[in-house]
Design a protein around this motif. Structure first.
Motif, PDB file in Angstrom:
ATOM      1  N   GLN A   1      60.091  57.668   3.429  1.00  0.00           N
ATOM      2  CA  GLN A   1      59.895  56.430   2.684  1.00  0.00           C
ATOM      3  C   GLN A   1      61.252  55.903   2.256  1.00  0.00           C
ATOM      4  OE1 GLN A   1      57.350  57.247  -0.601  1.00  0.00           O
ATOM      5  NE2 GLN A   1      55.503  57.130   0.628  1.00  0.00           N
ATOM      6  N   ILE A   2      61.442  54.621   2.376  1.00  0.00           N
ATOM      7  CA  ILE A   2      62.695  54.012   1.942  1.00  0.00           C
ATOM      8  C   ILE A   2      62.541  53.603   0.489  1.00  0.00           C
ATOM      9  CG2 ILE A   2      64.283  52.104   2.290  1.00  0.00           C
ATOM     10  CD1 ILE A   2      63.971  52.497   5.181  1.00  0.00           C
ATOM     11  N   MET A   3      63.460  54.097  -0.341  1.00  0.00           N
ATOM     12  CA  MET A   3      63.432  53.787  -1.766  1.00  0.00           C
ATOM     13  C   MET A   3      64.087  52.436  -2.011  1.00  0.00           C
ATOM     14  SD  MET A   3      62.025  56.394  -3.248  1.00  0.00           S
ATOM     15  CE  MET A   3      62.477  56.241  -4.946  1.00  0.00           C
ATOM     16  N   PRO A   4      63.540  51.659  -2.939  1.00  0.00           N
ATOM     17  CA  PRO A   4      64.216  50.409  -3.298  1.00  0.00           C
ATOM     18  C   PRO A   4      65.523  50.720  -4.033  1.00  0.00           C
ATOM     19  CG  PRO A   4      62.244  50.746  -4.644  1.00  0.00           C
ATOM     20  CD  PRO A   4      62.283  51.844  -3.639  1.00  0.00           C
ATOM     21  N   ASP A   5      66.515  49.855  -3.865  1.00  0.00           N
ATOM     22  CA  ASP A   5      67.837  50.077  -4.453  1.00  0.00           C
ATOM     23  C   ASP A   5      67.796  50.331  -5.951  1.00  0.00           C
ATOM     24  OD1 ASP A   5      68.865  49.741  -1.951  1.00  0.00           O
ATOM     25  OD2 ASP A   5      69.664  47.738  -2.310  1.00  0.00           O
ATOM     26  N   GLU A   6      66.871  49.692  -6.664  1.00  0.00           N
ATOM     27  CA  GLU A   6      66.827  49.872  -8.115  1.00  0.00           C
ATOM     28  C   GLU A   6      66.344  51.258  -8.539  1.00  0.00           C
ATOM     29  OE1 GLU A   6      63.048  47.811  -6.806  1.00  0.00           O
ATOM     30  OE2 GLU A   6      65.148  47.337  -6.551  1.00  0.00           O
ATOM     31  N   LYS A   7      65.872  52.059  -7.604  1.00  0.00           N
ATOM     32  CA  LYS A   7      65.439  53.421  -7.909  1.00  0.00           C
ATOM     33  C   LYS A   7      66.438  54.467  -7.416  1.00  0.00           C
ATOM     34  CE  LYS A   7      60.601  52.580  -8.287  1.00  0.00           C
ATOM     35  NZ  LYS A   7      59.839  53.315  -9.240  1.00  0.00           N
TER      36      LYS A   7
ATOM     37  N   ARG B   1      75.625  47.098  -2.419  1.00  0.00           N
ATOM     38  CA  ARG B   1      74.162  47.181  -2.258  1.00  0.00           C
ATOM     39  C   ARG B   1      73.429  47.087  -3.596  1.00  0.00           C
ATOM     40  NH1 ARG B   1      76.778  49.846   1.596  1.00  0.00           N
ATOM     41  NH2 ARG B   1      75.888  50.110   3.652  1.00  0.00           N
ATOM     42  N   ASN B   2      74.183  46.763  -4.663  1.00  0.00           N
ATOM     43  CA  ASN B   2      73.616  46.683  -6.023  1.00  0.00           C
ATOM     44  C   ASN B   2      72.944  47.981  -6.451  1.00  0.00           C
ATOM     45  OD1 ASN B   2      74.441  44.006  -6.549  1.00  0.00           O
ATOM     46  ND2 ASN B   2      72.753  43.267  -5.299  1.00  0.00           N
ATOM     47  N   ILE B   3      73.586  49.101  -6.123  1.00  0.00           N
ATOM     48  CA  ILE B   3      73.084  50.419  -6.504  1.00  0.00           C
ATOM     49  C   ILE B   3      73.940  50.923  -7.661  1.00  0.00           C
ATOM     50  CG2 ILE B   3      72.783  52.805  -5.724  1.00  0.00           C
ATOM     51  CD1 ILE B   3      72.310  51.686  -2.902  1.00  0.00           C
TER      52      ILE B   3
END
Length: 71
Positions: A3-9, A51-53
């Motif tokens: 599963q690809i995690m969203p950047d905010e997680k 990537r706003n991480i």
């Protein structure tokens, strides 16, 4: 399935400055290792920011201060 995690997680941790420990001086070349870690951390910070991480910097320039985390 991956599963690809969203950047905010996602958070990125920098590499700590293990070259400052007494044990590492027996294994490494001190300042050379520190310079490589600094360069690597710079790259991962730039990539995460693009990537706003969020980045948690645990390198630790000052061992007397607590690590600040703002996520």
């Amino acid at each position: 399935m991956i599963q690809i995690m969203p950047d905010e997680k996602i958070i990125v941790l920098t590499i700590p400055n293990f070259s400052a420990t007494p044990y590492s001086s027996r294994l490494t070349q001190g300042t050379l290792v520190e310079a490589v870690i600094i360069q690597y951390n710079k790259i991962i910070k730039e990539e995460a920011q693009s990537r706003n991480i969020k980045v948690v910097d645990i390198f630790g320039n000052d061992t007397t201060k607590a690590i600040e985390v703002s996520i």
